[in-house]
Design an enzyme around this catalytic site. Structure first.
Site, PDB file in Angstrom:
ATOM      1  N   GLY A 227       0.838  -1.200   0.000  1.00  0.00           N
ATOM      2  CA  GLY A 227       0.000   0.000   0.000  1.00  0.00           C
ATOM      3  C   GLY A 227       0.867   1.242   0.000  1.00  0.00           C
ATOM      4  O   GLY A 227       2.005   1.212  -0.486  1.00  0.00           O
ATOM      5  N   GLY A 232       2.649   2.497   5.383  1.00  0.00           N
ATOM      6  CA  GLY A 232       3.719   1.525   5.583  1.00  0.00           C
ATOM      7  C   GLY A 232       4.623   1.899   6.761  1.00  0.00           C
ATOM      8  O   GLY A 232       4.995   1.050   7.569  1.00  0.00           O
ATOM      9  N   GLU A 249       5.630  -3.273   0.874  1.00  0.00           N
ATOM     10  CA  GLU A 249       5.726  -3.019  -0.571  1.00  0.00           C
ATOM     11  C   GLU A 249       4.966  -1.728  -0.823  1.00  0.00           C
ATOM     12  O   GLU A 249       3.734  -1.721  -0.789  1.00  0.00           O
ATOM     13  CB  GLU A 249       5.071  -4.193  -1.308  1.00  0.00           C
ATOM     14  CG  GLU A 249       5.504  -4.321  -2.718  1.00  0.00           C
ATOM     15  CD  GLU A 249       6.994  -4.442  -2.794  1.00  0.00           C
ATOM     16  OE1 GLU A 249       7.617  -3.481  -3.265  1.00  0.00           O
ATOM     17  OE2 GLU A 249       7.552  -5.465  -2.354  1.00  0.00           O
ATOM     18  N   GLU A 463       9.319  -9.683  -2.497  1.00  0.00           N
ATOM     19  CA  GLU A 463       8.318 -10.725  -2.700  1.00  0.00           C
ATOM     20  C   GLU A 463       8.688 -11.430  -4.006  1.00  0.00           C
ATOM     21  O   GLU A 463       9.632 -11.043  -4.679  1.00  0.00           O
ATOM     22  CB  GLU A 463       6.937 -10.085  -2.805  1.00  0.00           C
ATOM     23  CG  GLU A 463       6.720  -9.085  -1.693  1.00  0.00           C
ATOM     24  CD  GLU A 463       5.270  -8.744  -1.488  1.00  0.00           C
ATOM     25  OE1 GLU A 463       4.616  -9.501  -0.753  1.00  0.00           O
ATOM     26  OE2 GLU A 463       4.819  -7.750  -2.041  1.00  0.00           O
TER      27      GLU A 463
END
Ligand code: UN1
Length: 496
Positions: A227, A232, A249, A463
Site C-alpha cells: 500500500g 507503511g 511493498e 516478494e
C-alpha cells in the site's frame, strides 16, 4: 445481483461482531457490487485466535503436503479464471484481460510455492571441531497478518499468502475494502482445495479499523503489507512495538529513460503500456518519461497520436484500453496533480480533463494524459500519482537522466530504451530501483523473480520468486556433537 460477503474465521462464515457492513461500488458506474462486513478489533481478535489454534496442526504437516493443497488451489483458480475476472473487473475497474493476468500471476505463484514445499532449503557447513555436525533448518514463525491493496486484488495477496502457508504459518488476511469480492474468491479456492479451517482467516474492513487491529495484535508474529508509503511507515513502527517482522511493498515513481539511439516505435509501445495500462494504477506504472537529447521531438508526436486513440470506458468491453480510476476521490487527487503540474510550468499535450458526457460521466474515468516540460524537482516529477498521467522530463545526457531518475523518494521499477549495451549496463548499475528493464516497460514483473524496491518503496524485503520464503520462516541452527565428549568451540581447537 449484489454479492454478500462474510468474514471467514476458523472456517466459519460470520458477520462482524457489531453487525456493521461496508458497501463496494463499481468505479465504472457507481452501481452497488457487494456488501462486506466491516471488521473491527473484536473480529480480528477472533480470527487471530482461530489462526493460532490452526497453526498447531498446520505447522506440523510436512511442507510438501502443504504444497499439494496450494497446487490444487492453483488448478481451481485456472477453472474459475473467467468468473473471478468478471467480478474483479466490475468491483475495481481493471480491464477483463488484465484481471485474467492478475489471476494468472496468482496461479503461477501457487505452482511455484507448491514446489517450494519440497525445497525450503537449509544449509550445512563443516564444523570447526571433529565429530561435530552443523546445519540450519527453517521453521514457521506463527500467525502472519496480511494487508493488501485493491489494484492487484489477487496477484499481490498470492505473493504473500502462498509463501506464508507453505512455510507452515497460519494467516489472517484483510483484503482491500475496495476489492473484497474477488479477494474472497481467491480465498475460496484455497478452502475448496482442502486448506484446513482456521489456517487462512479473512477479515474484511478498513485499514484504520481491522487493519490497525491486526498490526497491533500481540498474537500476530509477522506482517506483510502492500500500500502507501505513509501507512507503511505507521505499520513498521506500530508492528515494531510487539517486535513483529514486517515486510512492506510501497509506492513508486517509475522512470523510463529513452536515449536518442532507441528503437522509437518499440519505446512508444512500452511507454503506452507502462503508463496507461491498468489506468496507471500500478505501483510499477511508468510515471516519468526522461527523454535524452533530441529524442523527445521524435517520440512525442507518436506518443500523442497513440494516446489520443486509447479508448476510455467500461473495462469489460474488449475495445476499451483504459478503465476507470478506483474512486471519485482518487480521480480528484489525480486531476489535482495535473493542475499542479500546469501551475509549475508543465504543458498538457493530451488528456488532462475529466469527461463529463455520456456513459463516462457515470464512473471515475480519466483520460491518458501526457504532460511535457515537467521540471526535475517539481511536484509532478516527484510525487506518486497512481493514475494515467505521464510526466515528460527533458534532459541532455544519460548521466543527467540517471540523476533525475534517482531524485525521487521511491525506487521500485525503472526502464531504459537504448541500442547501446554500455549505456544499458550503466543504467542497470546506477538506477536506484529494485527492478530495471532494458527495452521493456516498467510493468510486467514475473512471479518467479524477486519483486520490490529500495528507498521509500520498502524496508529491504522482496516478494516473488525465492525471496519471500526467507521472510516467512525463521532459521534454526543445529549442532550435533557425536564425539561423546565436551568440545569447546573457539578453545579446544586452539593449541597455544
Ligand atoms: C503492483 O502494482 O502492486 O509488475 C504490483 C507488475 C505486476 C505487479 C504489480 N506484475 O506490474
Amino acid at each position: 445481483m449484489t454479492i454478500q460477503l462474510t468474514h471467514n474465521i476458523g472456517g466459519v462464515a460470520t458477520p462482524s461482531v457489531d453487525g456493521r457492513t461496508l458497501e463496494v461500488h463499481s468505479p465504472s458506474d457507481d452501481a452497488l457490487v457487494g456488501v462486506a462486513p466491516r471488521g473491527s478489533a473484536a473480529d480480528v481478535d477472533r480470527a487471530v485466535k482461530a489462526a493460532r489454534e490452526a497453526f498447531e496442526t498446520w505447522s506440523r504437516l510436512p511442507a510438501p503436503a502443504r504444497g499439494e493443497i496450494l497446487a490444487k488451489s492453483g488448478r481451481i483458480l485456472e477453472q474459475r479464471k473467467d468468473e473471478i475476472a468478471a467480478v474483479m473487473s466490475r468491483e475495481m475497474g481493471k480491464r477483463t484481460e488484465e484481471a485474467k493476468g492478475d489471476i494468472q500471476e496468482a496461479i503461477d505463484t501457487a505452482y511455484y510455492a507448491a514446489t517450494e514445499g519440497r525445497r525450503l532449503f537449509g544449509r550445512t557447513a563443516p564444523s570447526e571441531l571433529p565429530n561435530k555436525f552443523g546445519m540450519t533448518i527453517r521453521r514457521p514463525i506463527g500467525v502472519a497478518g496480511i494487508i493488501t491493496a485493491w489494484n492487484f486484488p489477487i496477484a499481490v495477496p498470492s505473493w504473500k499468502i502462498y509463501p506464508a502457508l507453505v512455510c507452515g504459518n497460519s494467516v489472517v488476511w484483510k483484503p482491500a475494502e475496495e476489492a473484497p469480492c474477488s479477494g474472497a474468491m481467491f480465498a475460496q479456492a484455497l478452502w475448496d482445495a482442502g486448506l484446513p479451517n482456521g489456517v487462512l482467516n479473512v477479515v474484511h474492513g478498513y485499514g484504520e479499523e481491522a487493519g490497525a487491529a491486526l498490526v497491533a495484535h500481540a498474537g500476530v508474529n509477522c506482517l506483510s503489507f502492500t500500500g502507501g508509503t505513509e501507512v507503511g511507515k505507521l505499520i513498521a513502527s506500530e508492528g515494531g512495538k510487539t517486535l513483529k517482522h514486517v515486510t512492506l511493498e510501497l509506492g513508486g515513481k517509475n522512470p523510463v529513460i529513452v536515449l536518442p539511439d532507441a528503437n522509437i516505435d518499440l519505446a512508444v509501445d512500452g511507454i503506452l503500456w507502462g503508463a496507461f495500462g491498468t489506468a496507471g494504477q500500478r505501483c510499477t506504472a511508468t510515471s516519468r518519461l526522461i527523454a535524452v537529447g533530441d529524442v523527445a521531438d521524435r517520440l512525442l508526436p507518436k506518443l500523442i497520436e497513440r494516446a489520443n486513440k486509447l479508448v476510455l470506458g467500461d473495462p469489460a468491453d474488449k475495445r476499451v484500453d483504459v478503465g476507470p480510476l478506483i474512486s471519485k476521490k482518487h480521480r480528484e487527487r489525480v486531476h489535482a496533480f495535473v493542475e499542479q503540474g500546469k501551475s509549475e510550468g508543465g504543458k498538457v499535450l493530451t488528456g488532462g480533463a475529466i469527461p463529463t458526457d455520456g456513459p463516462l460521466a457515470k464512473g471515475w474515468f480519466y483520460p491518458a494524459t501526457l504532460v511535457d516540460d515537467v521540471k526535475a524537482g517539481s511536484t509532478l516529477a516527484l510525487k506518486e500519482v497512481f493514475g494515467p498521467v505521464l510526466s515528460v522530463i527533458r534532459v541532455k545526457s544519460l548521466d543527467e537522466a540517471i540523476a533525475v531518475a534517482n531524485e525521487v523518494e521511491y525506487g521500485l521499477s525503472s526502464s531504459i530504451y537504448t541500442a547501446d549495451v554500455n549505456a544499458a549496463f550503466r543504467a542497470i548499475e546506477r538506477i536506484e530501483a529494485g527492478i530495471t528493464y532494458v527495452n521493456a516497460p516498467t510493468i510486467g514483473a514475473e512471479a518467479h523473480f524477486p519483486f520490490g524496491g529500495v528507498k521509500g518503496t520498502g524496508n529491504g524485503h522482496r516478494e516473488g520468486g525465492w525471496a519471500p520464503y526467507e521472510f516467512f520462516s525463521e532459521v534454526k541452527t543445529v549442532y550435533v556433537d557425536y564425539s561423546g565428549g565436551l568440545q569447546r568451540a573457539q578453545i579446544d581447537n586452539r593449541q597455544e
